[in-house]
Design an enzyme around this catalytic site. Structure first.
Site, PDB file in Angstrom:
ATOM      1  N   GLU A   1      25.972   8.581 -17.004  1.00 16.98           N
ATOM      2  CA  GLU A   1      26.996   7.882 -17.503  1.00 16.98           C
ATOM      3  C   GLU A   1      26.188   7.227 -18.577  1.00 16.98           C
ATOM      4  OE1 GLU A   1      29.608   5.175 -15.781  1.00 16.98           O
ATOM      5  OE2 GLU A   1      29.975   7.198 -14.196  1.00 16.98           O
TER       6      GLU A   1
ATOM      7  N   LYS B   1      25.327   3.501 -20.065  1.00 17.56           N
ATOM      8  CA  LYS B   1      25.775   2.370 -20.317  1.00 17.56           C
ATOM      9  C   LYS B   1      25.966   1.602 -21.372  1.00 17.56           C
ATOM     10  CE  LYS B   1      23.100  -0.731 -17.892  1.00 17.56           C
ATOM     11  NZ  LYS B   1      22.992  -2.292 -18.519  1.00 17.56           N
TER      12      LYS B   1
ATOM     13  N   ASP C   1      26.733  -1.250 -24.421  1.00 19.63           N
ATOM     14  CA  ASP C   1      25.954  -2.627 -24.168  1.00 19.63           C
ATOM     15  C   ASP C   1      26.799  -3.334 -24.761  1.00 19.63           C
ATOM     16  OD1 ASP C   1      24.114  -4.813 -24.614  1.00 19.63           O
ATOM     17  OD2 ASP C   1      23.217  -3.751 -26.398  1.00 19.63           O
TER      18      ASP C   1
ATOM     19  N   TYR D   1      34.643   2.463 -16.336  1.00 16.69           N
ATOM     20  CA  TYR D   1      33.795   3.871 -15.308  1.00 16.69           C
ATOM     21  C   TYR D   1      34.457   3.970 -14.149  1.00 16.69           C
ATOM     22  CZ  TYR D   1      31.290  -0.648 -15.536  1.00 16.69           C
ATOM     23  OH  TYR D   1      31.429  -2.572 -15.520  1.00 16.69           O
TER      24      TYR D   1
ATOM     25  N   LYS E   1      16.803   2.331 -18.019  1.00 13.11           N
ATOM     26  CA  LYS E   1      16.485   2.417 -19.038  1.00 13.11           C
ATOM     27  C   LYS E   1      15.505   3.132 -20.518  1.00 13.11           C
ATOM     28  CE  LYS E   1      18.523  -2.106 -18.698  1.00 13.11           C
ATOM     29  NZ  LYS E   1      18.896  -3.540 -19.288  1.00 13.11           N
TER      30      LYS E   1
ATOM     31  N   CYS F   1       3.308 -22.872 -51.002  1.00 16.59           N
ATOM     32  CA  CYS F   1       3.211 -21.951 -50.480  1.00 16.59           C
ATOM     33  C   CYS F   1       1.518 -21.735 -49.962  1.00 16.59           C
ATOM     34  CB  CYS F   1       3.595 -20.243 -52.177  1.00 16.59           C
ATOM     35  SG  CYS F   1       3.001 -18.761 -51.781  1.00 16.59           S
TER      36      CYS F   1
ATOM     37  N   CYS G   1      -0.092 -19.476 -53.606  1.00 19.22           N
ATOM     38  CA  CYS G   1      -0.619 -20.223 -55.382  1.00 19.22           C
ATOM     39  C   CYS G   1       0.499 -21.632 -54.940  1.00 19.22           C
ATOM     40  CB  CYS G   1       0.422 -19.325 -56.544  1.00 19.22           C
ATOM     41  SG  CYS G   1       2.138 -19.468 -55.970  1.00 19.22           S
TER      42      CYS G   1
ATOM     43  N   CYS H   1       9.736 -18.767 -52.529  1.00 20.94           N
ATOM     44  CA  CYS H   1       8.387 -19.308 -53.443  1.00 20.94           C
ATOM     45  C   CYS H   1       8.847 -18.639 -54.380  1.00 20.94           C
ATOM     46  CB  CYS H   1       6.838 -18.511 -53.033  1.00 20.94           C
ATOM     47  SG  CYS H   1       5.925 -18.505 -54.489  1.00 20.94           S
TER      48      CYS H   1
ATOM     49  N   CYS I   1       3.077 -15.181 -58.546  1.00 21.53           N
ATOM     50  CA  CYS I   1       2.118 -15.319 -57.126  1.00 21.53           C
ATOM     51  C   CYS I   1       2.052 -14.056 -57.232  1.00 21.53           C
ATOM     52  CB  CYS I   1       3.502 -15.812 -56.277  1.00 21.53           C
ATOM     53  SG  CYS I   1       2.835 -16.413 -54.597  1.00 21.53           S
TER      54      CYS I   1
HETATM   55  S1  IVH Z   1      28.449   0.797 -12.752  1.00 24.38           S
HETATM   56  C1  IVH Z   1      28.941  -1.715  -9.226  1.00 24.38           C
HETATM   57  N1  IVH Z   1      28.775   1.955 -15.705  1.00 24.38           N
HETATM   58  O1  IVH Z   1      26.371  -2.952 -16.652  1.00 24.38           O
HETATM   59  C2  IVH Z   1      28.752  -0.660 -10.627  1.00 24.38           C
HETATM   60  N2  IVH Z   1      27.856  -0.271 -15.612  1.00 24.38           N
HETATM   61  O2  IVH Z   1      24.052  -3.931 -15.378  1.00 24.38           O
HETATM   62  C3  IVH Z   1      27.949  -1.411 -11.391  1.00 24.38           C
HETATM   63  N3  IVH Z   1      27.784  -1.550 -17.666  1.00 24.38           N
HETATM   64  O3  IVH Z   1      27.789  -5.074 -15.740  1.00 24.38           O
HETATM   65  C4  IVH Z   1      28.208  -1.406 -12.382  1.00 24.38           C
HETATM   66  N4  IVH Z   1      28.104   0.161 -18.851  1.00 24.38           N
HETATM   67  O4  IVH Z   1      28.590  -4.698 -17.484  1.00 24.38           O
HETATM   68  C5  IVH Z   1      28.332   1.103 -14.862  1.00 24.38           C
HETATM   69  N5  IVH Z   1      28.809   3.545 -17.180  1.00 24.38           N
HETATM   70  C6  IVH Z   1      28.760   1.862 -16.599  1.00 24.38           C
HETATM   71  C7  IVH Z   1      27.755   0.846 -17.614  1.00 24.38           C
HETATM   72  C8  IVH Z   1      28.396  -0.617 -16.538  1.00 24.38           C
HETATM   73  C9  IVH Z   1      28.263  -0.633 -18.774  1.00 24.38           C
HETATM   74  C10 IVH Z   1      27.115  -2.599 -17.620  1.00 24.38           C
HETATM   75  C11 IVH Z   1      28.531  -3.397 -16.840  1.00 24.38           C
HETATM   76  C12 IVH Z   1      27.461  -4.072 -15.706  1.00 24.38           C
HETATM   77  C13 IVH Z   1      26.156  -4.111 -15.650  1.00 24.38           C
HETATM   78  C14 IVH Z   1      24.705  -3.583 -15.237  1.00 24.38           C
END
Ligand code: IVH
Length: 678
Positions: free
Chosen positions: A120, A122, A124, A225, A313, A404, A407, A422, A427
């Site tokens: 999935e 992740k 942000d 999720y 990551k 600066c 100059c 500046c 300059c």
């Molecule tokens: S699973 C026990 N799935 O990432 C389940 N987390 O670093 C743990 N996050 O606190 C989380 N997308 O805020 C899960 N598809 C996803 C996610 C996700 C974003 C965030 C979430 C969690 C953090 C963990």
């Protein structure tokens, strides 16, 4: 002669743009007053602007923005307050990270190599837990410590895609991530004077805002999720079924989740890595989870994270390092940017030796100085930045010089900005940067002329300004004898310079580096009929310059002033005259417009991401080539919105205004019907 109806449209346009600029002005001053605690105008002056907008809104309700600051109590703006604490009914765990596919594959091999795993996005944003009882949203709680969070129910309820009532009367706890699409973030952050560094910061600030009425105005989204079934999960025995179920109940679920076995995992990750940058929402990796819920239970969890899932990551985004030196850089506009030279570290696939410290305010906020141990971040294309001080150095907080370094002109703040400048146009460092800017890839893209060559020519006194580049030929012989320059490389440079004369106004004007006159403004001027420099100069020097410029959609009051000032400036005029004489092309080449113009009279806006149109401007090019107009924001004049996956507030606004909504599929059908090729 304009027809009466056209005149009316023009007038409406003007009122529309006046209202938009009043809105912005009010938001700016609310920001200074409530968030910075430093008003820049008196209450009386503020009230005057406020009342002016209110009157216009009463008179032209159709043009009033649904998000107008007049509909908001000013003090609503002060952020964060105390929320009731809520003890979570489930452990709100975090994830263990992996940074490369080897680490991930090792983990799967050790855990359950034959199993199915979900992959999935992740997201942000900010983590949230939704507690539904009998299908009703009872509490929305931040992650907090994991054990106890803040009850932010009222704020979360303002997110349009969150169901307050599920399709079934079930007890269900759901984890999700609140986030903001990039396009919405950019639009919104602009209104806040660019206060927020990224969508995550703005999202986190928003969900903890004191007033739900303000949160409602922020284009937040959510993806859920994970589901917990306090009354037992019954037939839901896999993550796949669980996600399908919560989707059926009406909860938003992220796109692109796939279910796969170990042999296909690397391929899937590669596919998503490629797709990541075209997604409309912020992503900081992937989450790989075991699909079988019973097996998950058997594996269990540590106090911190489940044993059945890992975050992946794409690149490490942070690194620690030490500041060795802080160097004030002077750019072509004169802006001073303190740059930290750090002990080199590997970050997101490159070696980083410099990181920006933005300005003195930023330095003061961090309390950063030479010798400090810091964390450095790099997000996307952006220059790495110093994010946090881990240990202060022995040299105290760094202070920018008052003069600066190139100059000796006294550095000053211009127009109340946080940056120092500046102001000496002559300059040497500003001149050198103007030359670098002009030759850059994104500007005139002159073959063979990189930083090294320009530095050398500048130090020899051969070039001081842009026009001098076009007289470099007189140094040809001397150049050929210099170390590192042969006949061949000199020929490439001179040819590159000669070829660049053909590039048209669209490239040349922004490359001059004038204030506010970038690619967008240049395009707007050309679209408005000012297709060569003479027409632009005539406009800027005419009696009604201000009025006429203000009337052009896409040109705000600040740009108007900058255009008039600069195109009346003797030095700018002298430079243009000289460049013209040297044979540069100050004319916009006719863009190939088709005779077939089914989009005639229509104004199209685009939002979200598309499968067939990447970047999405490709869709807009087709529209403008065939008679349509492209606009960057929704207003009462917009006729169509082309929307793709992840469309945010623009879609909502367009719906409110009754604008025709077009999906990618529908758009492709229109093109097919009109026999327009892709
Ligand atoms: S699973 C026990 N799935 O990432 C389940 N987390 O670093 C743990 N996050 O606190 C989380 N997308 O805020 C899960 N598809 C996803 C996610 C996700 C974003 C965030 C979430 C969690 C953090 C963990």
């Amino acid at each position: 002669m304009p027809t009466p109806s056209k005149k009316k449209t023009n007038n409406t346009d003007k009122i529309d743009s006046e209202m938009r600029s009043l809105e912005k002005e009010i938001r700016d001053h609310q920001y200074f007053y409530y968030l910075e605690n430093s008003p820049r105008i008196t209450d009386k002056e503020f009230d005057k602007i406020f009342q002016k907008l209110k009157k216009l809104e009463e008179k032209y309700p159709d043009l009033a923005s649904p998000n107008s600051p007049t509909k908001l109590v000013g003090s609503d703006l002060s952020e964060t307050s105390d929320f009731a604490k809520f003890k979570h009914k489930i452990p709100v765990l975090s994830l263990e990270n992996t940074y490369n596919t080897k680490e991930l594959v090792d983990w799967i091999q050790k855990t359950a190599p034959e199993d199915i795993y979900s992959i999935e996005w992740k997201i942000d944003g900010a983590s949230i837990v939704l507690y539904y009882e009998d299908g009703i949203l009872k509490n929305a709680v931040t992650r907090g410590s994991g054990g106890t969070g803040d009850d932010v129910t009222e704020n979360i309820k303002t997110i349009q895609s969150i169901p307050h009532r599920l399709e079934e009367k079930v007890n269900l706890y759901v984890r999700g991530e609140v986030f903001m699409n990039f396009s919405d973030f950019e639009e919104f952050n602009e209104d806040f004077g660019g206060k927020y560094a990224n969508p995550r910061n703005l999202t986190a600030g928003s969900i903890k805002h004191k007033y739900a009425s303000e949160v409602a105005k922020r284009p937040l989204c959510i993806f859920t999720y994970d589901a917990f079934f306090p009354d037992g999960r019954g037939k839901i025995i896999t993550n796949k079924l669980s996600l399908e179920y919560i989707k059926k109940l009406g909860l938003p679920v992220a796109p692109d989740t796939s279910f796969t076995t170990l042999d296909k995992i690397e391929k899937t990750i590669e596919k998503l890595r490629k797709k990541k940058d075209s997604m409309p929402f912020p992503i900081d990796g992937l989450v790989i989870k075991m699909d079988d819920l019973k097996k998950r239970d058997a594996l269990g969890e540590t106090a911190h994270s489940p044993r059945w899932a890992r975050a992946f990551k794409f690149d490490a985004l942070f690194q620690e390092s030490t500041i060795e030196e802080i160097i004030p850089q002077i750019g072509r506009t004169g802006k001073v940017t303190p740059r930290a030279r750090i002990k080199p570290v590997q970050l997101a696939g490159t070696t980083v030796t410099y990181a920006t410290l933005h300005n003195q305010d930023y330095i003061n906020q961090l309390g950063v100085g030479i010798g400090a141990r810091v964390s450095i971040s790099k997000r996307g294309e952006i220059i790495p930045a110093v994010e946090e001080v881990l240990e202060p150095g022995l040299h105290g907080v760094f202070q920018l010089p008052t003069k600066c370094p190139f100059c000796s002109t006294k550095l000053e703040k211009v127009d109340e900005s946080v940056d120092l400048f500046c102001t000496n146009k002559k300059c040497p460092e500003r001149e050198r940067h103007s030359l670098l800017f002009f030759c850059q890839k994104k500007q005139m893209d002159i073959d063979g002329l990189g930083e090294k060559q320009i530095n050398l020519f500048y130090s020899k006194g051969w070039v001081k300004n842009i026009a001098d580049l076009y007289e470099l030929k007189k140094y040809e012989d001397e150049m050929e004898t210099m170390e590192g320059f042969g006949k061949k490389s000199v020929a490439i440079i001179l040819k590159g310079i000669e070829e660049s004369k053909k590039k048209d106004l669209r490239l040349l004007l922004p490359a001059l580096g004038l204030n506010e006159v970038g690619h967008k403004v240049t395009e707007v001027l050309i679209e408005a009929g000012y297709e060569n420099i003479d027409a632009i100069l005539e406009l800027a020097n005419s009696k009604n310059a201000e009025e006429e410029l203000n009337a052009i959609h896409g040109i705000g009051p600040r740009t108007t002033v900058a255009i008039i000032e600069q195109f009346q400036d003797k030095e700018v005029l002298g430079l243009i005259k000289r460049l013209k004489k040297l044979g540069l092309n100050f004319q916009a080449n006719a863009s190939e417009k088709s005779d077939h113009t089914p989009f005639d009279g229509q104004s199209w806006c685009v939002t979200g991401s598309f499968e067939k149109f990447q970047p999405r401007d490709r869709a807009m090019d087709i529209i403008t080539r065939h008679g349509g107009r492209k606009v960057s924001s929704i207003s009462s004049k917009t006729t169509h919105l082309l929307y793709g996956e992840g469309a945010g507030s623009k879609l909502e606004k367009a719906k409110d205004l009754g604008i025709e909504l077009v999906t990618e599929e529908e758009f492709l059908k229109i093109l097919q019907r009109e026999s327009i090729p892709l």
